[in-house]
Design an enzyme around this catalytic site. Structure first.
Site, PDB file in Angstrom:
ATOM      1  N   LYS A 131       0.797  -1.224   0.000  1.00 26.98           N
ATOM      2  CA  LYS A 131       0.000   0.000   0.000  1.00 26.98           C
ATOM      3  C   LYS A 131       0.833   1.280   0.000  1.00 26.98           C
ATOM      4  O   LYS A 131       0.290   2.355  -0.218  1.00 26.98           O
ATOM      5  CB  LYS A 131      -0.957  -0.007   1.188  1.00 26.98           C
TER       6      LYS A 131
HETATM    7  C1  LIG Z   1      -2.969  -6.968   3.840  1.00 26.74           C
HETATM    8  C2  LIG Z   1      -3.657  -6.698   2.554  1.00 26.74           C
HETATM    9  N1  LIG Z   1      -3.715  -7.656   1.625  1.00 26.74           N
HETATM   10  C3  LIG Z   1      -4.337  -7.457   0.452  1.00 26.74           C
HETATM   11  C4  LIG Z   1      -4.977  -6.286   0.145  1.00 26.74           C
HETATM   12  C5  LIG Z   1      -5.708  -6.181  -1.152  1.00 26.74           C
HETATM   13  O1  LIG Z   1      -5.159  -5.280  -2.079  1.00 26.74           O
HETATM   14  P1  LIG Z   1      -6.094  -4.315  -2.904  1.00 26.74           P
HETATM   15  O2  LIG Z   1      -6.749  -3.370  -1.934  1.00 26.74           O
HETATM   16  O3  LIG Z   1      -5.165  -3.605  -3.835  1.00 26.74           O
HETATM   17  O4  LIG Z   1      -7.119  -5.139  -3.632  1.00 26.74           O
HETATM   18  C6  LIG Z   1      -4.962  -5.298   1.104  1.00 26.74           C
HETATM   19  C7  LIG Z   1      -5.700  -4.079   0.905  1.00 26.74           C
HETATM   20  O5  LIG Z   1      -6.130  -3.405   1.833  1.00 26.74           O
HETATM   21  C8  LIG Z   1      -4.274  -5.479   2.331  1.00 26.74           C
HETATM   22  O6  LIG Z   1      -4.224  -4.541   3.293  1.00 26.74           O
END
Ligand SMILES: Cc1ncc(COP(=O)(O)O)c(C=O)c1O
Length: 486
Positions: free
Chosen positions: A73
């Site tokens: 992120k």
């Molecule tokens: C720990 C974690 N894994 C996966 C994701 C998923 O990614 P995306 O939000 O880009 O779909 C997030 C998103 O908040 C996350 O915090």
């Protein structure tokens, strides 16, 4: 911003050296980044070795905890802030307000520190305390909201963030769910990195789906480069995505509380472009938690819970569909430290029914419980199938390692022989070598029952283990059952 932008104070590059396995140019002069946010991106691709055994093709993971905020992120934090500055939405001295499961908060906090902004984050109370503490450590104010309320409920973390944005002057609500700078960040960085790192050989791209930015941004880039690239989105039970993709129906009955953090949703974020996600696979909290622990123990990848979801789901897909020469890339979004009090805590795991509530037995316990009575029965690869059947019947066993001299070269199971004999009775005269499967996997003496049972399935009927005296023992499903039953 991604990349290595060393500030070089001085002149020529005298030589090239190898440092920690990377090729790095060594200067006689200072080299450094202008800010921590310039270190975001260019995370490594690492091959899975043990967990991908038996899968055709190459399975690589992109380890996003190498980002300075320890998650994928960071990429969208700097992008959403930079785009808001460009659009004049975020002005000097402003406040960034976001509903976040923690990782986006960290990415935004790093961008905020660089740009001189304040941060207020709203979070659901199912998130780990570590995530809350980490955000407070980088100067953010964190407001914890109830998990089990509808998104439109004024108490939900979505609603609280929106309300604060209206109330606080000069505030910016990035809204990672609907802000397309999120997808764009992955289109501009994650996608090109995967393409370059695999030299365009990537055939499958898998990622957990929360806001949808990771799967859709990089997926869009990769599909533009090669339309044959297949994208696999990982969803959780309790989330609407898979059913919506497959039926076009937003089924509220699919929504119920779950524990995995960061993936799955009870809304349809604008960043989820279903046309860019070819398949969805749902993974349970428990399967994800156990796989995450295996990533740490078996691959040395100390990662977060949704990484277990991504790997569990992607490997399920890979086992069935990956072909020789295929290259699958799976995103591992974050680091394990944020989950130390949850999935990496045995008591927490037991309390949630993810581990047995008694101490786990190990392969050593199984071997010792047989008290030397488990003479390993083997068969030579040059024997006939009819002789193998006689041996299995005489010994009352269902599977047997196949030997060439003192080497284990394969395995044979009664169910496989039976299936083949029914189809072609004449195979009873062929030799074992022609019908055998790959050898049973070896496991360590200290592997616990949870690990052993995850390795025994329809394809792998038994495991082998070497004791302290180097003698080989076989562990079957029946042995595991006996050990679990105590
Ligand atoms: C720990 C974690 N894994 C996966 C994701 C998923 O990614 P995306 O939000 O880009 O779909 C997030 C998103 O908040 C996350 O915090």
């Amino acid at each position: 911003m991604a990349g290595y932008y060393p500030f070089i104070v001085g002149g020529i590059i005298p030589h090239c050296c190898i440092f920690h396995g990377h090729n790095l140019y060594c200067y006689l002069f200072m080299h450094y980044y202008s800010s921590i946010i310039d270190t975001i991106g260019n995370t490594p691709l690492v091959r899975l070795n043990k967990l991908s055994k038996g899968i055709k093709g190459t399975v690589l993971v992109k380890v996003e905890y190498f980002n300075p905020g320890n998650s994928v992120k960071d990429r969208i934090g700097i992008k959403m802030v930079a785009d808001a500055e460009k659009a004049g939405i975020l002005k000097p001295g402003g406040t960034i307000i976001e509903g976040t499961s923690g990782n986006t908060g960290m990415g935004l906090a790093l961008a905020a520190i660089a740009g001189g902004y304040k941060c207020i984050f709203t979070m659901a109370d199912k998130q780990s305390q570590e995530k809350i503490n980490i955000l407070r450590a980088v100067g953010a104010e964190v407001i914890v909201c109830p998990t089990n309320v509808a998104p439109e409920d004024p108490r939900s973390y979505y609603s609280v963030a929106r309300r604060l944005n209206k109330e606080i002057p000069n505030s910016f609500y990035p809204n990672q769910y609907d802000n397309l700078s999120n997808t764009e960040a992955h289109y501009e960085t994650t996608g090109p990195e995967i393409w370059d790192q695999t030299e365009g050989k990537v055939t499958h791209y898998a990622a957990g789906v929360g806001t949808g930015g990771t799967i859709c941004g990089a997926g869009k880039f990769l599909k533009e480069k090669n339309p044959a690239v297949v994208t696999v989105g990982i969803d959780t039970y309790g989330s609407v995505f898979k059913k919506y993709k497959e039926t076009g129906f937003f089924d509220e009955n699919e929504i119920y509380p779950y524990l995995t953090e960061g993936i799955g949703e009870d809304i349809l974020p604008k960043n989820v472009d279903f046309s860019l996600i070819d398949h969805f696979i749902k993974v349970t909290d428990k399967d994800a938690a156990i796989m995450t622990r295996r990533l740490a123990r078996e691959e040395g990848l100390f990662v977060g819970w949704s990484c277990g979801s991504a790997v569990y789901g992607a490997l399920e897909y890979a086992r069935e569909y990956l072909k020789e020469g295929d290259v699958m890339v799976i995103i591992l979004p974050d680091h394990g430290t944020r989950y130390l009090n949850k999935i990496y805590n045995d008591t927490w795991m037991k309390d949630h029914g993810f581990l047995e509530s008694r101490d786990f037995a190990t392969a050593r316990d199984i071997v010792e419980s047989k008290n030397g009575a488990d003479r390993l029965v083997t068969i030579d690869s040059s024997m006939k199938i009819s002789e193998a059947v006689r041996l299995l019947t005489k010994e009352g066993i269902s599977q047997i390692p196949v030997m060439e001299g003192d080497q284990i070269v394969g395995s044979l199971t009664d169910s496989k022989i039976l299936g083949q004999l029914i189809e072609k009775p004449e195979i009873k005269d062929t030799i074992v070598n022609e019908l055998m499967d790959p050898p049973f996997k070896f496991v360590g003496l200290d592997n616990t029952l949870d690990v052993l049972s995850s390795l025994i399935d329809k394809e792998n009927k038994a495991l082998l283990v070497r004791d302290d005296l180097n003698r080989v023992h076989i562990i079957t499903q029946a042995d595991l059952l006996a050990a679990v039953a105590g």
